[in-house]
Design an enzyme around this catalytic site. Structure first.
Site, PDB file in Angstrom:
ATOM      1  N   THR A 177       0.826  -1.204   0.000  1.00 41.00           N
ATOM      2  CA  THR A 177       0.000   0.000   0.000  1.00 41.00           C
ATOM      3  C   THR A 177       0.862   1.256   0.000  1.00 41.00           C
ATOM      4  O   THR A 177       2.027   1.235   0.392  1.00 41.00           O
ATOM      5  CB  THR A 177      -0.926   0.049   1.223  1.00 41.00           C
ATOM      6  OG1 THR A 177      -0.126   0.215   2.411  1.00 41.00           O
ATOM      7  CG2 THR A 177      -1.756  -1.222   1.333  1.00 41.00           C
ATOM      8  N   SER A 178       0.277   2.364  -0.409  1.00 38.76           N
ATOM      9  CA  SER A 178       0.964   3.652  -0.404  1.00 38.76           C
ATOM     10  C   SER A 178      -0.027   4.764  -0.090  1.00 38.76           C
ATOM     11  O   SER A 178      -1.181   4.722  -0.529  1.00 38.76           O
ATOM     12  CB  SER A 178       1.619   3.926  -1.766  1.00 38.76           C
ATOM     13  OG  SER A 178       2.145   5.255  -1.825  1.00 38.76           O
TER      14      SER A 178
END
Length: 766
Positions: free
Chosen positions: A323-324
């Protein structure tokens, strides 16, 4: 061998390692790792991508049955040295602390059976990059020293999780690899975390009282994206078709409510998003986006009308691996403005120009505006869920259980889902590990999606072999990962990464919490949670809960207890982007974790008093007393000639408007002399009723403390305090204000530390 010979051999080996560390640090061991939305209570609309935060019309429910749990919440300061220590996360030796944007905290949540005092669990949420073997060991040892009333807490029921912030001070981890860029192990950094965690547990324990637990969930659609979609797409199409998004958008919440007066005492949430909103060029300490979310929630609940004093909000990580928070995607910062290459996140064949963009990326503030925005989005989603749970939440009931053991993943045998017998491998990192991610690119010619024969300069195989050349067996075990660092088989001067991993699950009635020591990717976390739910559904709930008709609720928290880098699916591992290359124990790592946890799951469902001992497994080594430290100590502080400590060098302007920045500079001293835990380095005071009242301190995002050494020889330094008026949430009243600085000087010769203060001139806010 004589001890002197051992010392000589270690000295020679250390010199070689230091040279090698310099080489490694130069290619920047990467990170294992910018539209402002504002809440208007009179606005009944919902912003795009954000759920409504309007409170429900109905009142909180009144329960007509006995309280089902003993509940305790606590919070304490764990802010370590904010200057002169490398930040932990991006593994950039040049990213050294220069001040503080927001303090770091440990938040403790205790749940216990009202009938059996031995049935308790402790869930810690630390504003750190991860959990850690030595930190957990220090916490457990500290609990033993607190006396017999803390004898309920131990290895099996204490979980130590990190929010995965990449903006905290480093030099506190147990194993050598993460110590390299932080120049070793700094006791002050370590002790701040351990002592603060213990204090938070003590406060939670002392607050134990009957209460209710309610669980609920919501979706937040604008706070995370997948930074490795090419690897995610390698997972089976049918499996991917079962999900709407490439990352989990669900925020799950556990609400703690007092039985005495019905007031909420705290919330514990799980939501996956990397703590990389603050960029690699940031040198100010903070808890990143989850630290922002937690403080916003807690400050919101400080009013007498909502909740009780001491409300604690924990924003824990989940399956965070791929994720970011840089939700606008990854673009080439080379002038082209093009999107990065989909397969390997390069621009013109290079990784360095490829950077993820947060919602406020155009602001040149090291990611601070984007960080606050992503944190605020989590807070707003969580607050809306919290309000809705008054009528829509599910009340938990049932036993409190836990287990913990260690397993050696250097050679763990298990049955593969296809029926074959497979093994894990001693820990190793692939070439794509050095390529970094779109949140923090690596250096030189390393690229993601590098399988088989590495596509890199042969020099790096020379560096690898100097440290340790992997055997053919090790290469075959990790295939298709080309090994760059055979970290699990390097024991000089001490182990570089863990081979012994923590296996732990907590149970609270229908809720099962997987405690993951590594960063599980989105699909890895989904598979793991589904496996636990499926196994739990086959077990007998009838003797242990009155809600046997309810399916188990499974969440995943981590990275916790230790730090075992990443956990990718076997298909993602085959792509060898950063997450796969950082999956330490080979292609079967995820299946090994699933096997180790599901095999022990029945222990959470035995009737109370029916003890079935679990083999504790091999203890991991603790390196706190043998770790190297090349960080220099504070020698002394002196003011410039004809100046005094705390004296104002550059004063404030007479007045400011909201949106402007107040700025003042003082004659300072090194903040490492006194971490001022549970206190503050700086404060903004407002004149009201003839008295100066503190309205901002180190916990506030908009008040920033920066320290700068002006002369190492003379021991002089300056402190700059900035207040970004109205930029960090909270009301700013008109009136008169001043800035106060709290410092501590170290005297030359005696080494004694003395406190001093500085006060700015008075200024007005219109």
């Amino acid at each position: 061998m004589a001890r002197s010979h051992i010392a000589a051999a270690l000295a020679i080996a250390s010199l070689g390692l230091i040279i090698t560390f310099h080489l490694i640090s130069q290619f920047g061991l990467p990170s294992v790792e910018f539209s402002r939305f504002s809440y208007d209570p009179d606005d009944t609309t919902t912003a795009p991508g954000q759920i409504s935060i309007l409170p429900p019309a109905s009142q909180p429910p009144v329960f007509d049955h006995e309280p089902v749990y003993l509940l305790g919440v606590g919070k304490a300061d764990i802010t370590g040295p904010v200057v002169e220590i490398n930040l932990m996360g991006y593994a950039d030796p040049n990213q050294v602390g220069s001040g503080l944007r927001q303090r770091l905290y440990s938040r403790a949540f205790i749940v216990g059976s009202s009938d059996n005092p031995e049935e308790r669990i402790v869930y810690l949420v630390l504003d750190t990059q991860s959990g850690d073997t030595a930190v957990r060991h220090g916490i457990l040892e500290g609990l033993k020293e607190l006396g017999p009333e803390y004898g309920f807490y131990g290895k099996s029921n204490v979980a130590v999780t990190g929010t995965h912030s990449h903006s905290g001070p480093g030099a506190w981890l147990n194993y050598l690899l993460p110590q390299i860029t932080s120049k070793g192990f700094e006791r002050q950094s370590y002790q701040a975390i351990v002592d603060g965690a213990l204090l938070s547990i003590t406060r939670a324990h002392e607050s134990l009282a009957p209460g209710y637990l309610t669980v609920g969930e919501t979706e937040i659609h604008n706070a995370n994206i997948n930074r490795s979609p090419f690897a995610y797409l390698a997972n089976p199409k049918q499996e991917r078709g079962g999900y709407e998004h490439e990352v989990d958008k669900t925020l799950q919440m556990l609400k703690f409510q007092s039985a005495e007066d019905g007031k909420e005492r705290g919330v514990l949430t799980w939501f996956p998003v990397h703590g990389t909103s603050m960029l690699g060029n940031n040198t100010l300490i903070s808890g990143d986006n989850k630290g922002v979310a937690a403080v916003l929630f807690e400050k919101d609940m400080q009013s007498p009308e909502e909740g009780s004093n001491g409300f604690v909000a924990g924003f824990s990580q989940a399956n965070v691996g791929d994720t970011s928070p840089n939700v606008l995607g990854a673009y080439c910062e080379d002038g082209s403005g093009e999107k990065c290459n989909f397969e390997d996140s390069t621009c013109g064949g290079r990784t360095q120009p490829c950077h993820g963009r947060g919602p406020m990326f155009r602001k040149a503030d090291e990611g601070a505006s984007s960080c606050f925005e992503i944190g605020q989005r989590q807070y707003l989603g969580a607050k809306a869920l919290y309000l809705s749970m008054a009528t829509e939440g599910k009340l938990l009931s049932g036993p409190v259980r836990s287990f913990h053991t260690y397993r050696d993943f250097s050679n763990y045998t298990l049955q593969h889902p296809n029926g074959s017998v497979v093994k894990t491998c001693p820990a190793a990192l692939g070439y794509s590990f050095a390529a970094g991610t779109t949140d923090g690119p690596g250096a030189f010619d390393f690229k993601q999606n590098d399988t088989g024969v590495p596509n890199a300069n042969p020099l790096w195989s020379v560096v690898r072999n100097f440290l340790r050349e992997p055997s053919e067996t090790q290469k075959a075990c990790h295939y298709p990962k080309p090994i760059l660092l055979d970290v699990g088989e390097i024991e000089r001067p001490y182990l570089w990464t863990p081979n012994i991993v923590d296996i732990q699950i907590l149970r609270i009635g229908q809720l099962l919490v997987i405690i993951s020591p590594g960063e599980a990717t989105t699909m890895a976390g989904r598979r793991w949670k589904e496996a636990i739910a499926a196994s739990a559904s086959t077990l007998d709930f009838t003797s242990s809960t009155s809600n046997e008709q309810d399916p188990p609720i499974v969440v995943l928290g981590g990275p916790a207890n230790s730090y075992t880098h990443y956990i990718a699916t076997e298909e993602e591992y085959g792509i060898q982007r950063y997450e796969g290359a950082s999956t330490l124990y080979g292609p079967h790592t995820l299946n090994a974790y699933i096997n180790a946890t599901t095999s022990l799951l029945p222990h959470l469902f035995y009737p109370s008093g029916n003890k079935h001992p679990i083999e504790p497994g091999p203890d991991p080594p603790i390196h706190t007393n043998i770790s190297y430290n090349f960080n220099s100590a504070v020698r002394f502080d002196r003011p410039p000639f004809f100046k005094q400590f705390g004296q104002v060098l550059t004063d404030v302007a007479p007045s400011y408007q909201r949106g402007e920045t107040v700025r003042v500079t003082f004659v300072g001293a090194n903040p490492r002399n006194n971490l001022r835990l549970e206190g503050t380095f700086v404060a903004v005071e407002h004149l009201g009723g003839g008295k100066w009242v503190t309205v901002r301190d180190d916990s506030d995002w908009d008040l920033v403390y920066r320290w700068r050494r002006t002369s190492t020889v003379l021991g002089t330094s300056e402190v700059e305090v900035t207040w970004e008026v109205g930029e960090g949430g909270g009301e700013v009243m008109g009136g008169l204000y001043r800035v106060r600085y709290f410092g501590d000087k170290k005297n030359l010769g005696s080494g004694d530390v003395e406190a001093f203060e500085g006060v700015s001139g008075v200024f007005g806010i219109e």
